[in-house]
Motif scaffolding. Structure first.
Motif, PDB file in Angstrom:
ATOM      1  N   HIS A   1       6.022  -2.184  -2.914  1.00  0.00           N
ATOM      2  CA  HIS A   1       7.033  -3.017  -2.270  1.00  0.00           C
ATOM      3  C   HIS A   1       7.685  -4.044  -3.189  1.00  0.00           C
ATOM      4  CE1 HIS A   1       5.552  -2.177   2.121  1.00  0.00           C
ATOM      5  NE2 HIS A   1       5.868  -1.089   1.448  1.00  0.00           N
TER       6      HIS A   1
ATOM      7  N   ASP B   1       1.468  -4.637  -0.964  1.00  0.00           N
ATOM      8  CA  ASP B   1       1.628  -3.178  -1.028  1.00  0.00           C
ATOM      9  C   ASP B   1       2.260  -2.906  -2.383  1.00  0.00           C
ATOM     10  OD1 ASP B   1       2.984  -0.623  -0.918  1.00  0.00           O
ATOM     11  OD2 ASP B   1       2.674  -0.605   1.242  1.00  0.00           O
TER      12      ASP B   1
ATOM     13  N   ASP C   1       5.390   5.559  -1.846  1.00  0.00           N
ATOM     14  CA  ASP C   1       4.139   5.986  -1.185  1.00  0.00           C
ATOM     15  C   ASP C   1       3.459   7.158  -1.884  1.00  0.00           C
ATOM     16  OD1 ASP C   1       4.087   3.993   0.666  1.00  0.00           O
ATOM     17  OD2 ASP C   1       4.898   5.181   2.310  1.00  0.00           O
TER      18      ASP C   1
ATOM     19  N   ASP D   1       9.595   2.178  -2.525  1.00  0.00           N
ATOM     20  CA  ASP D   1       8.463   2.364  -1.614  1.00  0.00           C
ATOM     21  C   ASP D   1       8.145   3.863  -1.524  1.00  0.00           C
ATOM     22  OD1 ASP D   1       6.531   1.684   0.248  1.00  0.00           O
ATOM     23  OD2 ASP D   1       7.919   1.777   1.934  1.00  0.00           O
TER      24      ASP D   1
HETATM   25 MN    MN Z   1       5.668   0.856   2.372  1.00  0.00          MN
END
Ligand code: MN
Ligand code: PSV
Ligand code: MN
Length: 431
Positions: free
Chosen positions: A257, A254, A291, A289
């Motif tokens: 991360h 990800d 997003d 994180d």
């Molecule tokens: Mn995440």
């Protein structure tokens, strides 16, 4: 396939942009020809690109401070699928959905599978959730799940993952993604080695329940909610666990991360080299994180990741097929618009990476022509492949300009009327 957005409207919108797109496409085509590249081949390549949409991304995300519900947010998995179908209809790049259980747990899995199929969608990796407690659950995950010191808690978390595999099988998925927030917030809270031993014991039970044609993806994350020591914090731990578990276990990267400035493309190269690159959660981040939408902060990093993927694909051939998924959920944009934009940004990086002449680059590297090698990558990255992406969409029946087309369709207004906001409603399903 059911068209959620009127196909006539898409055609009308495309017709308005046609002359401009043809001109831009021809201009870019001429420039690429001078570089020895065939634009139609690149457009055909762009059409092979696919990235899965996270079901939870269809809702408006929140922060730990607040969540501001969006208009017409999906209230259940079927409404999430409808939104995902809009994204795929207009982008033609997102034919599958990655669901999260128990948020998306169906009462009837075959109904879920059929509904998705009717919308032209399939299911990608299923995600388990042992990072929050659910109503009616016997044991609490407050002090961890797969790593818990309590055998009963671990058993509950293992059983949930096995149930995810069962639902996944029924809906046609072939992979389970396991992300656990387990870890310690204080030095001394955990025996660091003991926690990982318990994680592995739990994962061995989950691994044993995998069908023969399935993979399990281990998703690492540097920190949060465990701020001192997250059990699966980095790709090294993820790689060691995947190796320990066996060939069906792979690592999931990800992009959000890692610590700021981490060389993520090198992680990608390492995992690909050792056959453990399972897949991605694409998103972007400035600090952690976050997003954020893919390519919104650091598009060059995304390009460099795809540059490594192109190198790995050339070396490994057909067998190299990491799973591409988005993982984003933000507060201040319409999630459908954000997910369409992200899908296009990841596809952009994929196409840009195909502009790099690998033989030329290898020659430059061998001669230690550092400047030209760097310029070779920069030239590809600086090339605006937007006309290729738009043409790929139009040729596949999608929208030349997905966001403009979506806005013109009035979809959000329509669903806002059909889906009244519920107090405490959460797109991600967080209760
Ligand atoms: Mn995440
Ligand atoms: C954790 O931060 C994560 O990236 C994992 O993929 C979760 O499953 C997802 O976010 C959903 O919140
Ligand atoms: Mn993720």
């Amino acid at each position: 396939m059911t068209s959620v957005i009127d196909a006539g409207l898409v055609a009308d919108q495309n017709a308005k942009l046609d002359a401009q797109l043809q001109a831009d496409y021809e201009g870019l085509g001429g420039m690429l020809t001078r570089r020895g590249l065939d634009i139609d081949k690149l457009t055909a390549l762009a059409q092979t690109f696919a990235v899965a949409v996270p079901s939870w991304g269809a809702g408006t995300g929140g922060t730990r401070f607040a969540r501001f519900p969006g208009r017409g947010e999906p209230r259940n998995v079927f409404e999430k699928l409808e939104d995902c179908a809009v994204i795929h209809q207009l982008t033609r790049a997102t034919p599958s959905v990655s669901p999260h259980f128990p948020w998306d747990k169906p009462t009837d899995a075959s109904e879920l599978r059929e509904t998705a199929k009717a919308l032209g969608l399939a299911f990608d990796a299923v995600n388990s959730n042992t990072f929050q407690d659910q109503q009616g659950q016997e044991q609490s995950y407050k002090f961890g799940s797969l790593t818990s010191t309590s055998a009963a808690v671990r058993a509950q978390a293992v059983a949930h993952n096995i149930e995810c595999i069962e639902i996944g099988r029924a809906i046609g998925s072939q992979a389970l993604t396991v992300w656990v927030g387990d870890g310690a917030n204080f030095p001394g809270q955990h025996n660091l080695r003991g926690a990982l031993e318990r994680y592995l014991d739990s994962m061995r039970e989950i691994y044993a329940a995998l069908p023969s044609d399935w993979n399990v993806f281990i998703e690492h994350k540097l920190f949060e909610p465990a701020f001192y020591a997250t059990t699966i914090a980095d790709w090294g731990t993820s790689f060691a666990c995947a190796t320990e578990l066996g060939p069906k276990a792979k690592c999931l990267v990800d992009l959000g991360h890692h610590a700021p400035n981490t060389n993520i493309e090198m992680i990608v190269a390492r995992l690909a080299q050792f056959g453990k690159l399972g897949g991605f959660h694409f998103n972007d981040s400035k600090y952690g994180d976050d997003d954020l939408d893919s390519g919104s902060i650091n598009p060059f990093q995304l390009f460099l990741v795809f540059n490594e993927l192109a190198d790995a694909a050339r070396r490994e051939g057909e067998a190299f097929k990491p799973a591409y998924m988005l993982d984003q959920s933000h507060n201040v944009t319409d999630p459908i618009e954000s997910l369409m934009s992200s899908a296009a940004e990841v596809q952009r990086a994929f196409v840009q990476s195909a502009l790099v002449d690998r033989a030329v680059l290898t020659g430059l590297q061998e001669q230690n022509d550092v400047l030209e090698a760097a310029q070779t990558l920069k030239r590809a990255f600086r090339t605006d492949v937007s006309p290729i992406l738009a043409m790929a969409r139009v040729r596949a029946g999608g929208a030349a300009d997905p966001v403009a087309c979506y806005r013109a369709s009035g979809y959000r207004d329509r669903v806002a009327g059909l889906r009244p906001a519920k107090a405490g409603a959460s797109g991600s399903g967080i209760v």
